[in-house]
Scaffold this motif. Structure first.
Motif, PDB file in Angstrom:
ATOM      1  N   LEU A   1       0.834  -1.207   0.000  1.00  0.00           N
ATOM      2  CA  LEU A   1       0.000   0.000   0.000  1.00  0.00           C
ATOM      3  C   LEU A   1       0.876   1.267   0.000  1.00  0.00           C
ATOM      4  O   LEU A   1       0.619   2.202  -0.758  1.00  0.00           O
ATOM      5  CB  LEU A   1      -0.928  -0.005   1.219  1.00  0.00           C
ATOM      6  CG  LEU A   1      -1.872   1.186   1.321  1.00  0.00           C
ATOM      7  CD1 LEU A   1      -2.923   1.133   0.217  1.00  0.00           C
ATOM      8  CD2 LEU A   1      -2.568   1.221   2.682  1.00  0.00           C
ATOM      9  N   GLU A   2       1.903   1.267   0.834  1.00  0.00           N
ATOM     10  CA  GLU A   2       2.784   2.438   0.892  1.00  0.00           C
ATOM     11  C   GLU A   2       3.476   2.680  -0.448  1.00  0.00           C
ATOM     12  O   GLU A   2       3.612   3.818  -0.894  1.00  0.00           O
ATOM     13  CB  GLU A   2       3.830   2.248   2.000  1.00  0.00           C
ATOM     14  CG  GLU A   2       3.246   2.401   3.400  1.00  0.00           C
ATOM     15  CD  GLU A   2       4.139   1.830   4.486  1.00  0.00           C
ATOM     16  OE1 GLU A   2       3.807   2.042   5.667  1.00  0.00           O
ATOM     17  OE2 GLU A   2       5.143   1.158   4.180  1.00  0.00           O
ATOM     18  N   ASN A   3       3.894   1.589  -1.101  1.00  0.00           N
ATOM     19  CA  ASN A   3       4.510   1.730  -2.413  1.00  0.00           C
ATOM     20  C   ASN A   3       3.572   2.406  -3.403  1.00  0.00           C
ATOM     21  O   ASN A   3       3.985   3.226  -4.211  1.00  0.00           O
ATOM     22  CB  ASN A   3       4.922   0.357  -2.955  1.00  0.00           C
ATOM     23  CG  ASN A   3       6.358   0.006  -2.627  1.00  0.00           C
ATOM     24  OD1 ASN A   3       7.280   0.510  -3.253  1.00  0.00           O
ATOM     25  ND2 ASN A   3       6.527  -0.834  -1.622  1.00  0.00           N
ATOM     26  N   VAL A   4       2.292   2.051  -3.326  1.00  0.00           N
ATOM     27  CA  VAL A   4       1.325   2.623  -4.259  1.00  0.00           C
ATOM     28  C   VAL A   4       1.016   4.075  -3.889  1.00  0.00           C
ATOM     29  O   VAL A   4       0.853   4.925  -4.764  1.00  0.00           O
ATOM     30  CB  VAL A   4       0.044   1.767  -4.303  1.00  0.00           C
ATOM     31  CG1 VAL A   4      -0.985   2.408  -5.229  1.00  0.00           C
ATOM     32  CG2 VAL A   4       0.371   0.370  -4.782  1.00  0.00           C
ATOM     33  N   MET A   5       1.001   4.359  -2.587  1.00  0.00           N
ATOM     34  CA  MET A   5       0.695   5.737  -2.166  1.00  0.00           C
ATOM     35  C   MET A   5       1.762   6.729  -2.645  1.00  0.00           C
ATOM     36  O   MET A   5       1.472   7.902  -2.853  1.00  0.00           O
ATOM     37  CB  MET A   5       0.513   5.809  -0.652  1.00  0.00           C
ATOM     38  CG  MET A   5      -0.822   5.205  -0.225  1.00  0.00           C
ATOM     39  SD  MET A   5      -1.130   5.228   1.539  1.00  0.00           S
ATOM     40  CE  MET A   5      -1.447   6.954   1.832  1.00  0.00           C
TER      41      MET A   5
ATOM     42  N   ARG B   1      -7.456   5.714  -2.979  1.00  0.00           N
ATOM     43  CA  ARG B   1      -7.016   5.554  -4.372  1.00  0.00           C
ATOM     44  C   ARG B   1      -5.997   4.437  -4.497  1.00  0.00           C
ATOM     45  O   ARG B   1      -6.020   3.657  -5.440  1.00  0.00           O
ATOM     46  CB  ARG B   1      -6.413   6.866  -4.889  1.00  0.00           C
ATOM     47  CG  ARG B   1      -7.409   7.742  -5.606  1.00  0.00           C
ATOM     48  CD  ARG B   1      -6.696   8.710  -6.534  1.00  0.00           C
ATOM     49  NE  ARG B   1      -5.662   9.434  -5.821  1.00  0.00           N
ATOM     50  CZ  ARG B   1      -5.876  10.504  -5.069  1.00  0.00           C
ATOM     51  NH1 ARG B   1      -7.076  11.003  -4.980  1.00  0.00           N
ATOM     52  NH2 ARG B   1      -4.886  11.098  -4.448  1.00  0.00           N
ATOM     53  N   ALA B   2      -5.083   4.366  -3.530  1.00  0.00           N
ATOM     54  CA  ALA B   2      -4.054   3.315  -3.554  1.00  0.00           C
ATOM     55  C   ALA B   2      -4.700   1.941  -3.401  1.00  0.00           C
ATOM     56  O   ALA B   2      -4.321   0.982  -4.089  1.00  0.00           O
ATOM     57  CB  ALA B   2      -3.029   3.555  -2.454  1.00  0.00           C
TER      58      ALA B   2
ATOM     59  N   PRO C   1       4.871  -6.387   3.492  1.00  0.00           N
ATOM     60  CA  PRO C   1       6.062  -5.706   2.987  1.00  0.00           C
ATOM     61  C   PRO C   1       6.359  -6.171   1.557  1.00  0.00           C
ATOM     62  O   PRO C   1       6.238  -7.368   1.258  1.00  0.00           O
ATOM     63  CB  PRO C   1       7.177  -6.163   3.932  1.00  0.00           C
ATOM     64  CG  PRO C   1       6.519  -6.851   5.066  1.00  0.00           C
ATOM     65  CD  PRO C   1       5.162  -7.287   4.603  1.00  0.00           C
ATOM     66  N   ALA C   2       6.696  -5.238   0.683  1.00  0.00           N
ATOM     67  CA  ALA C   2       6.947  -5.589  -0.715  1.00  0.00           C
ATOM     68  C   ALA C   2       8.080  -6.603  -0.829  1.00  0.00           C
ATOM     69  O   ALA C   2       8.067  -7.465  -1.709  1.00  0.00           O
ATOM     70  CB  ALA C   2       7.272  -4.328  -1.520  1.00  0.00           C
ATOM     71  N   GLY C   3       9.037  -6.526   0.105  1.00  0.00           N
ATOM     72  CA  GLY C   3      10.195  -7.431   0.072  1.00  0.00           C
ATOM     73  C   GLY C   3       9.829  -8.904   0.139  1.00  0.00           C
ATOM     74  O   GLY C   3      10.582  -9.744  -0.331  1.00  0.00           O
TER      75      GLY C   3
END
Ligand SMILES: Nc1ncnc2c1ncn2[C@@H]1O[C@H](COP(=O)(O)OP(=O)(O)OP(=O)(O)O)[C@@H](O)[C@H]1O
Ligand SMILES: [Mg+2]
Length: 262
Positions: A96-100, A131-132, A148-150
């Protein structure tokens, strides 16, 4: 309507003419693919269209308006977004943070307001988050929002890269090799996403080496070689064009292209 067009667009790096008088017209809501051998100028063309590089000559138009040399943030406001050939993911952040990170286009409040935690800022953060989440849902990753994306699989990361580009709610999306390195199942997922985006009215410009995918999803295919246009047409025309077969398909997938018939 023509959403994107380039008019004799050129850029050189020293003596190398990486993009050489490329003219193309992309119709709204269609999937328009750009193919060609390694080094043909596909990514460079994306870099010029998306404002990372400034063209030496020629023009870029979005919905008929000249946007040549506008910086990426201004282009985002006109509805253009892109992904990168190499993943641009922050592995320690959640999906989510990556998309934000991609939500900036809509944000209007400034730093002072941010520091003061004004209601407008809180409301804006909530909207960015919504939106994200919507972008993650479009690529089938809503349930992984807080992971986490990792820790995500490669195929999921390639979809996350698309979600990041979707956060700005583009009407024109440039995808640079979204299926590169993906297995057959992951490639099918990418194909379904591209089809769904087009059905939603998002115009997709696709750079991709997977000929099966290209032949299956594209309404129009533009072939580049050594920076210039070699051919353009529907899948069947391009697949049977002798110049294209010699320059590209011979090495990269006449078989895949043939398999993709129908
Ligand atoms: N910033 C740069 N500086 C110098 N040369 C560059 C730069 N960017 C690209 N090139 C050169 O321009 C040519 C086109 O490169 P580009 O990355 O656009 O090819 P491509 O079609 O995307 O290839 P691939 O399929 O391998 O991704 C290549 O010869 C490349 O080395
Ligand atoms: Mg490239």
């Amino acid at each position: 309507m023509i959403v994107l067009s380039t008019d004799r667009l050129s850029i050189s790096f020293g003596a190398l003419r990486a993009v050489d008088r490329v003219s193309l017209e992309v119709e709204e809501g269609l999937v328009f693919s750009i193919i060609g051998p390694n080094g043909a100028g596909k990514t460079t063309l994306f870099n010029v269209i998306s404002g990372l590089y400034v063209a030496d000559e020629g023009r870029v138009l979005i919905a008929g308006e000249d946007v040549t040399a506008l910086p990426p943030d201004k282009l985002a406001r006109r509805g253009l977004s892109r992904t990168f050939q190499n993943l641009q993911i922050f592995f320690r952040m959640t999906a989510l943070e990556n998309v934000m990170v991609g939500c900036h286009r809509h944000e209007a409040t400034g730093l002072i307001a941010d520091l003061l935690h004004l209601p407008a800022v809180l409301q804006q953060n909530r909207r960015s988050r919504e939106r994200a989440m919507a972008a993650l849902a479009r690529v089938g990753l809503a349930s992984m929002a807080d992971q986490p994306a990792g820790g995500m699989s490669y195929g999921a990361l390639k979809r996350l890269e698309i979600a990041r580009a979707l956060a700005s709610e583009p009407r024109l999306l440039l995808l640079d090799e979204p299926a590169a390195g993906c297995n057959a199942v992951e490639t099918e997922e990418i194909k379904a996403i591209i089809r769904a985006l087009a059905a939603d009215g998002v115009t997709v410009v696709l750079v991709e080496h997977d000929m099966r995918l290209v032949m299956n999803v594209s309404d129009c295919i533009h072939v580049l070689a050594d920076g210039h246009t070699l051919a353009e047409g529907a899948a069947a025309e391009v697949r049977n064009n002798p110049a294209v077969i010699e320059a590209y398909l011979g090495v990269h997938g006449t078989r895949e292209a043939a398999l993709a018939v129908g």
